[in-house]
Design a protein around this motif. Structure first.
Motif, PDB file in Angstrom:
ATOM      1  N   GLN A 171       0.695  -1.188  -0.144  1.00 33.78           N
ATOM      2  CA  GLN A 171      -0.076   0.191   0.111  1.00 33.78           C
ATOM      3  C   GLN A 171       0.816   1.438   0.184  1.00 33.78           C
ATOM      4  N   TRP A 172       1.945   1.443   1.267  1.00 38.75           N
ATOM      5  CA  TRP A 172       3.042   2.388   0.173  1.00 38.75           C
ATOM      6  C   TRP A 172       3.084   2.627  -0.214  1.00 38.75           C
ATOM      7  N   LEU A 173       3.902   1.591  -1.002  1.00 40.61           N
ATOM      8  CA  LEU A 173       4.489   0.944  -3.081  1.00 40.61           C
ATOM      9  C   LEU A 173       3.718   2.297  -3.496  1.00 40.61           C
ATOM     10  N   ALA A 174       1.939   1.640  -3.225  1.00 41.95           N
ATOM     11  CA  ALA A 174       1.041   2.177  -4.661  1.00 41.95           C
ATOM     12  C   ALA A 174       1.060   3.572  -4.406  1.00 41.95           C
ATOM     13  N   LEU A 175       1.277   4.243  -2.868  1.00 39.60           N
ATOM     14  CA  LEU A 175       0.962   5.577  -3.031  1.00 39.60           C
ATOM     15  C   LEU A 175       2.103   6.446  -3.442  1.00 39.60           C
ATOM     16  N   GLU A 176       3.523   5.666  -3.761  1.00 40.21           N
ATOM     17  CA  GLU A 176       4.834   6.454  -3.312  1.00 40.21           C
ATOM     18  C   GLU A 176       4.546   6.441  -5.014  1.00 40.21           C
ATOM     19  N   ASN A 177       3.879   5.241  -5.499  1.00 43.09           N
ATOM     20  CA  ASN A 177       4.255   4.987  -7.462  1.00 43.09           C
ATOM     21  C   ASN A 177       2.958   6.554  -7.963  1.00 43.09           C
ATOM     22  N   ILE A 178       2.113   6.530  -7.026  1.00 44.48           N
ATOM     23  CA  ILE A 178       0.813   7.454  -7.548  1.00 44.48           C
ATOM     24  C   ILE A 178       1.767   9.025  -7.973  1.00 44.48           C
ATOM     25  N   LYS A 179       2.989   9.581  -7.003  1.00 45.54           N
ATOM     26  CA  LYS A 179       3.513  10.679  -7.034  1.00 45.54           C
ATOM     27  C   LYS A 179       3.852  11.356  -8.088  1.00 45.54           C
ATOM     28  N   GLN A 180       4.658   9.264  -8.912  1.00 52.29           N
ATOM     29  CA  GLN A 180       5.529   9.728  -9.763  1.00 52.29           C
ATOM     30  C   GLN A 180       4.864   9.382 -11.154  1.00 52.29           C
ATOM     31  N   PRO A 238       1.257   2.158 -14.843  1.00 46.36           N
ATOM     32  CA  PRO A 238       1.895   1.577 -13.356  1.00 46.36           C
ATOM     33  C   PRO A 238       1.183   0.960 -11.379  1.00 46.36           C
ATOM     34  N   THR A 239       1.153  -0.153 -12.210  1.00 47.99           N
ATOM     35  CA  THR A 239       0.246  -1.046 -10.452  1.00 47.99           C
ATOM     36  C   THR A 239       1.056  -1.052 -10.016  1.00 47.99           C
ATOM     37  N   ILE A 240       1.122  -1.549  -8.689  1.00 45.15           N
ATOM     38  CA  ILE A 240       1.481  -2.174  -7.318  1.00 45.15           C
ATOM     39  C   ILE A 240       0.620  -2.988  -6.977  1.00 45.15           C
ATOM     40  N   PHE A 241       0.507  -5.011  -6.787  1.00 39.61           N
ATOM     41  CA  PHE A 241      -0.408  -5.583  -7.089  1.00 39.61           C
ATOM     42  C   PHE A 241       0.428  -6.122  -5.527  1.00 39.61           C
ATOM     43  N   GLY A 242      -1.206  -6.382  -4.618  1.00 40.22           N
ATOM     44  CA  GLY A 242      -0.928  -6.454  -3.706  1.00 40.22           C
ATOM     45  C   GLY A 242      -2.276  -7.807  -2.657  1.00 40.22           C
ATOM     46  N   THR A 243      -1.702  -8.696  -1.936  1.00 39.11           N
ATOM     47  CA  THR A 243      -2.329  -9.742  -1.358  1.00 39.11           C
ATOM     48  C   THR A 243      -3.200  -9.353  -0.165  1.00 39.11           C
ATOM     49  N   THR A 244      -4.128 -10.661  -0.189  1.00 35.40           N
ATOM     50  CA  THR A 244      -5.330 -10.829   1.632  1.00 35.40           C
ATOM     51  C   THR A 244      -3.260 -10.961   2.453  1.00 35.40           C
ATOM     52  N   TYR A 245      -2.675 -12.064   2.035  1.00 28.53           N
ATOM     53  CA  TYR A 245      -1.563 -11.671   3.381  1.00 28.53           C
ATOM     54  C   TYR A 245      -1.074 -10.896   3.129  1.00 28.53           C
ATOM     55  N   ASP A 246      -0.239  -9.748   2.771  1.00 27.31           N
ATOM     56  CA  ASP A 246       0.161  -8.467   2.738  1.00 27.31           C
ATOM     57  C   ASP A 246      -0.483  -7.631   3.334  1.00 27.31           C
ATOM     58  N   ASN A 247      -2.974  -8.330   4.055  1.00 27.63           N
ATOM     59  CA  ASN A 247      -3.017  -7.110   4.408  1.00 27.63           C
ATOM     60  C   ASN A 247      -3.813  -7.970   5.874  1.00 27.63           C
ATOM     61  N   SER A 248      -2.748  -8.672   6.196  1.00 25.29           N
ATOM     62  CA  SER A 248      -3.213  -9.726   7.594  1.00 25.29           C
ATOM     63  C   SER A 248      -3.007  -8.689   8.503  1.00 25.29           C
ATOM     64  N   ALA A 249      -2.224  -7.430   8.767  1.00 25.13           N
ATOM     65  CA  ALA A 249      -2.793  -7.111  10.359  1.00 25.13           C
ATOM     66  C   ALA A 249      -3.609  -5.452  10.480  1.00 25.13           C
ATOM     67  N   ASN A 250      -4.991  -6.292   9.344  1.00 19.22           N
ATOM     68  CA  ASN A 250      -5.883  -5.498   9.603  1.00 19.22           C
ATOM     69  C   ASN A 250      -7.027  -6.716   8.978  1.00 19.22           C
ATOM     70  N   LEU A 251      -6.861  -7.634   9.112  1.00 18.18           N
ATOM     71  CA  LEU A 251      -7.863  -8.536   9.687  1.00 18.18           C
ATOM     72  C   LEU A 251      -7.761 -10.054  10.343  1.00 18.18           C
ATOM     73  N   PRO A 252      -9.556  -9.747  10.633  1.00 17.67           N
ATOM     74  CA  PRO A 252     -10.040 -10.508  12.050  1.00 17.67           C
ATOM     75  C   PRO A 252      -8.972 -11.725  12.331  1.00 17.67           C
ATOM     76  N   ASP A 253      -8.833 -12.361  14.151  1.00 21.79           N
ATOM     77  CA  ASP A 253      -7.576 -12.819  13.853  1.00 21.79           C
ATOM     78  C   ASP A 253      -8.278 -14.519  13.650  1.00 21.79           C
ATOM     79  N   GLY A 254      -7.708 -15.111  13.152  1.00 18.85           N
ATOM     80  CA  GLY A 254      -8.121 -16.247  12.008  1.00 18.85           C
ATOM     81  C   GLY A 254      -8.481 -16.492  10.626  1.00 18.85           C
ATOM     82  N   TYR A 255      -8.564 -15.129  10.472  1.00 18.92           N
ATOM     83  CA  TYR A 255      -9.007 -14.966   8.775  1.00 18.92           C
ATOM     84  C   TYR A 255      -8.358 -15.641   7.941  1.00 18.92           C
ATOM     85  N   ILE A 256      -6.608 -15.322   7.824  1.00 17.93           N
ATOM     86  CA  ILE A 256      -6.172 -15.653   6.804  1.00 17.93           C
ATOM     87  C   ILE A 256      -5.152 -18.183   7.298  1.00 17.93           C
ATOM     88  N   ASP A 257      -5.515 -17.428   8.298  1.00 18.04           N
ATOM     89  CA  ASP A 257      -6.026 -19.109   8.338  1.00 18.04           C
ATOM     90  C   ASP A 257      -7.217 -20.319   7.666  1.00 18.04           C
TER      91      ASP A 257
END
Length: 212
Positions: free
Chosen positions: A13-22, A189-208
């Motif tokens: 997500q941070w990469l995407a926010l930097e990407n749009i600046k360029q 220019p596109t940044i690709f993310g995954t569900t696993y990248d966002n694990s800190a914002n997901l409910p406990d057990g969601y990734i499992d």
């Protein structure tokens, strides 16, 4: 932009926010719960603060997506930074009496007006847009959009010498034109993310649960 207490932006997500600046046009593409709309809302918030003289835009493919998903998430992101309706921004109201600046609009339907002086026109691609000149725009969940509809919005990006268009979407496998926009020879220019990248914002057990 400092980190919100509620949302922990991950590296993609941070990469995407930097990407749009360029770049004038860029995108964040990811699967379910990968933080697409959240990063888009952070792009919009940065523009509210740092590009407040320009008219901004937020759109989704359909009215339902706009009201039930995109703008609901946008309000949540604003609230996570202590920004609240009728205190820091108005929806569908003339801001002159509250914030002391003259509105860009005679009719405020779909218009969000902020304490910084920024105004945002919110719309879906089901709606014809006329007579506006945007400096920046967030297009959320565009994977089912027609390329012609997106090009109409791009035709409205005349409100800045440095216009910015930021798209958020899931992989558009059933839409060849958008697939080509993201993966083709002339892809934006596109940044690709995954569900696993966002694990800190997901409910406990969601990734499992996804792994099962």
């Amino acid at each position: 932009m400092s980190q919100s207490h509620k949302y922990k932006l991950h590296s993609k997500q941070w990469l995407a926010l930097e990407n749009i600046k360029q770049h004038s046009i860029s995108a964040y593409c990811g699967g379910i719960r990968s933080g697409k709309t959240i990063v888009g809302c952070h792009f919009a918030l940065d523009c509210i603060v740092n590009r407040h003289a320009e008219l901004g835009g937020i759109f989704s493919n359909t009215n339902k997506q706009l009201t039930k998903s995109t703008l609901k998430e946008f309000k949540s992101v604003l609230g996570s930074y202590g920004l609240y309706e009728n205190e820091h921004y108005l929806i569908n109201k003339n801001p002159e009496k509250v914030f002391g600046y003259r509105s860009k609009f005679p009719d405020h339907s779909g218009v969000w007006s902020f304490w910084t002086g920024c105004q945002i026109f919110t719309f879906s691609l089901e709606t014809q847009i006329r007579g506006i000149e945007l400096g920046w725009v967030l297009g959320d969940e565009i994977q089912q959009s027609s390329i012609d509809s997106l090009n109409i919005v791009l035709g409205r990006m005349s409100g800045s010498k440095n216009p910015k268009t930021f798209y958020c979407l899931t992989p558009p496998g059933s839409n060849p034109d958008i697939d080509d926009l993201i993966y083709g020879d002339g892809a934006i220019p596109t940044i690709f993310g995954t569900t696993y990248d966002n694990s800190a914002n997901l409910p406990d057990g969601y990734i499992d649960m996804l792994a099962k």
